[in-house]
Scaffold this motif. Structure first.
Motif, PDB file in Angstrom:
ATOM      1  N   MET A   1      15.515 -40.209  20.624  1.00 10.57           N
ATOM      2  CA  MET A   1      16.228 -40.743  20.948  1.00 10.57           C
ATOM      3  C   MET A   1      15.444 -42.200  21.352  1.00 10.57           C
ATOM      4  SD  MET A   1      18.105 -40.869  24.964  1.00 10.57           S
ATOM      5  CE  MET A   1      17.542 -39.265  24.646  1.00 10.57           C
ATOM      6  N   ASP A   2      16.010 -43.352  21.056  1.00 10.22           N
ATOM      7  CA  ASP A   2      14.653 -44.097  20.784  1.00 10.22           C
ATOM      8  C   ASP A   2      15.132 -45.578  22.140  1.00 10.22           C
ATOM      9  OD1 ASP A   2      14.298 -44.454  17.750  1.00 10.22           O
ATOM     10  OD2 ASP A   2      16.226 -44.966  17.993  1.00 10.22           O
ATOM     11  N   PHE A   3      15.764 -45.355  22.799  1.00 10.94           N
ATOM     12  CA  PHE A   3      15.601 -45.744  24.073  1.00 10.94           C
ATOM     13  C   PHE A   3      16.924 -44.939  25.109  1.00 10.94           C
ATOM     14  CE2 PHE A   3      14.732 -49.352  21.567  1.00 10.94           C
ATOM     15  CZ  PHE A   3      14.069 -49.773  21.823  1.00 10.94           C
ATOM     16  N   PHE A   4      16.510 -45.403  26.325  1.00  9.74           N
ATOM     17  CA  PHE A   4      16.883 -45.311  27.254  1.00  9.74           C
ATOM     18  C   PHE A   4      17.607 -45.961  28.413  1.00  9.74           C
ATOM     19  CE2 PHE A   4      17.122 -43.205  32.010  1.00  9.74           C
ATOM     20  CZ  PHE A   4      18.673 -42.660  32.790  1.00  9.74           C
ATOM     21  N   VAL A   5      19.272 -46.178  28.446  1.00 10.64           N
ATOM     22  CA  VAL A   5      19.280 -47.914  29.377  1.00 10.64           C
ATOM     23  C   VAL A   5      19.390 -47.535  30.843  1.00 10.64           C
ATOM     24  CG1 VAL A   5      20.281 -50.348  29.684  1.00 10.64           C
ATOM     25  CG2 VAL A   5      20.167 -49.369  27.129  1.00 10.64           C
ATOM     26  N   SER A   6      18.392 -47.917  32.036  1.00  9.79           N
ATOM     27  CA  SER A   6      19.059 -47.593  33.158  1.00  9.79           C
ATOM     28  C   SER A   6      19.732 -48.696  33.571  1.00  9.79           C
ATOM     29  CB  SER A   6      17.601 -46.775  33.944  1.00  9.79           C
ATOM     30  OG  SER A   6      18.355 -46.935  35.082  1.00  9.79           O
ATOM     31  N   TYR A   7      20.768 -48.343  34.589  1.00 13.47           N
ATOM     32  CA  TYR A   7      21.292 -49.502  35.419  1.00 13.47           C
ATOM     33  C   TYR A   7      21.572 -49.415  37.197  1.00 13.47           C
ATOM     34  CZ  TYR A   7      25.229 -48.435  33.206  1.00 13.47           C
ATOM     35  OH  TYR A   7      26.749 -46.849  32.769  1.00 13.47           O
ATOM     36  N   THR A   8      22.019 -50.313  37.083  1.00  6.99           N
ATOM     37  CA  THR A   8      23.396 -49.788  38.574  1.00  6.99           C
ATOM     38  C   THR A   8      24.759 -50.307  38.192  1.00  6.99           C
ATOM     39  OG1 THR A   8      22.913 -51.410  39.730  1.00  6.99           O
ATOM     40  CG2 THR A   8      21.340 -49.635  39.933  1.00  6.99           C
ATOM     41  N   GLY A  26      20.108 -50.752  14.889  1.00  4.11           N
ATOM     42  CA  GLY A  26      20.235 -49.350  13.981  1.00  4.11           C
ATOM     43  C   GLY A  26      19.127 -47.992  14.935  1.00  4.11           C
ATOM     44  N   HIS A  27      18.969 -48.498  16.234  1.00  8.78           N
ATOM     45  CA  HIS A  27      17.955 -47.802  17.683  1.00  8.78           C
ATOM     46  C   HIS A  27      19.508 -46.232  18.141  1.00  8.78           C
ATOM     47  CE1 HIS A  27      14.670 -49.625  17.159  1.00  8.78           C
ATOM     48  NE2 HIS A  27      15.158 -51.399  17.314  1.00  8.78           N
ATOM     49  N   VAL A  28      18.734 -45.547  18.829  1.00  7.41           N
ATOM     50  CA  VAL A  28      19.557 -44.313  18.902  1.00  7.41           C
ATOM     51  C   VAL A  28      19.653 -44.621  20.728  1.00  7.41           C
ATOM     52  CG1 VAL A  28      19.969 -42.392  19.178  1.00  7.41           C
ATOM     53  CG2 VAL A  28      18.696 -42.369  17.307  1.00  7.41           C
ATOM     54  N   VAL A  29      20.000 -44.659  21.052  1.00  3.60           N
ATOM     55  CA  VAL A  29      20.147 -45.310  23.073  1.00  3.60           C
ATOM     56  C   VAL A  29      21.281 -44.390  22.913  1.00  3.60           C
ATOM     57  CG1 VAL A  29      20.876 -46.777  24.075  1.00  3.60           C
ATOM     58  CG2 VAL A  29      20.260 -47.602  22.247  1.00  3.60           C
ATOM     59  N   VAL A  30      20.634 -43.905  24.746  1.00  5.57           N
ATOM     60  CA  VAL A  30      21.011 -43.095  25.420  1.00  5.57           C
ATOM     61  C   VAL A  30      22.141 -44.184  27.161  1.00  5.57           C
ATOM     62  CG1 VAL A  30      21.536 -41.297  27.525  1.00  5.57           C
ATOM     63  CG2 VAL A  30      20.733 -40.920  24.870  1.00  5.57           C
ATOM     64  N   LEU A  31      22.627 -44.426  27.310  1.00  3.59           N
ATOM     65  CA  LEU A  31      23.589 -45.025  28.136  1.00  3.59           C
ATOM     66  C   LEU A  31      24.362 -44.069  29.003  1.00  3.59           C
ATOM     67  CD1 LEU A  31      23.798 -48.244  29.742  1.00  3.59           C
ATOM     68  CD2 LEU A  31      25.581 -48.242  28.118  1.00  3.59           C
ATOM     69  N   GLN A  32      23.975 -43.997  30.431  1.00  3.39           N
ATOM     70  CA  GLN A  32      24.843 -43.286  31.324  1.00  3.39           C
ATOM     71  C   GLN A  32      25.973 -43.362  31.236  1.00  3.39           C
ATOM     72  OE1 GLN A  32      22.149 -44.945  34.222  1.00  3.39           O
ATOM     73  NE2 GLN A  32      24.005 -45.494  35.680  1.00  3.39           N
ATOM     74  N   GLY A  33      26.783 -43.815  31.019  1.00  7.62           N
ATOM     75  CA  GLY A  33      28.115 -44.628  31.868  1.00  7.62           C
ATOM     76  C   GLY A  33      28.225 -44.074  29.831  1.00  7.62           C
ATOM     77  N   TRP A  34      28.364 -44.171  28.849  1.00  9.33           N
ATOM     78  CA  TRP A  34      28.906 -43.379  27.550  1.00  9.33           C
ATOM     79  C   TRP A  34      28.671 -41.795  26.929  1.00  9.33           C
ATOM     80  CZ3 TRP A  34      26.547 -47.930  23.895  1.00  9.33           C
ATOM     81  CH2 TRP A  34      26.521 -49.182  24.308  1.00  9.33           C
ATOM     82  N   ASP A  35      26.810 -41.479  27.993  1.00 11.70           N
ATOM     83  CA  ASP A  35      26.474 -39.871  27.349  1.00 11.70           C
ATOM     84  C   ASP A  35      26.464 -38.907  28.327  1.00 11.70           C
ATOM     85  OD1 ASP A  35      25.627 -40.893  24.754  1.00 11.70           O
ATOM     86  OD2 ASP A  35      24.182 -42.705  25.651  1.00 11.70           O
TER      87      ASP A  35
END
Length: 64
Positions: A1-8, A26-35
């Motif tokens: 995983m390339d990026f974890f996008v954290s937010y409120t 082309g990056h692999v991203v984890v986003l709490q709302g999606w994953d």
């Protein structure tokens, strides 16, 4: 995983935009709302994503 996008919740729209841009590049991203799955341990999932991702992007805006 390339990026974890954290937010409120207030920054969800921007966080999704950032994640879309990263994925389009082309990056692999984890986003709490999606994953993060329903019923999962939120604190554990946040910790895991932050530990596994090469980079964490924190989306933060000014309070309104």
């Amino acid at each position: 995983m390339d990026f974890f996008v954290s937010y409120t919740a207030a920054d969800r729209g921007w966080a999704e935009w950032v994640a879309w841009q990263l994925e389009a590049a082309g990056h692999v991203v984890v986003l709490q709302g999606w994953d993060f799955t329903a019923g999962a341990n939120f604190v554990y999932e946040m910790h895991r994503a932050a530990m596994v991702a090469a980079r964490t992007v924190a989306v933060v805006s000014r309070p309104t």
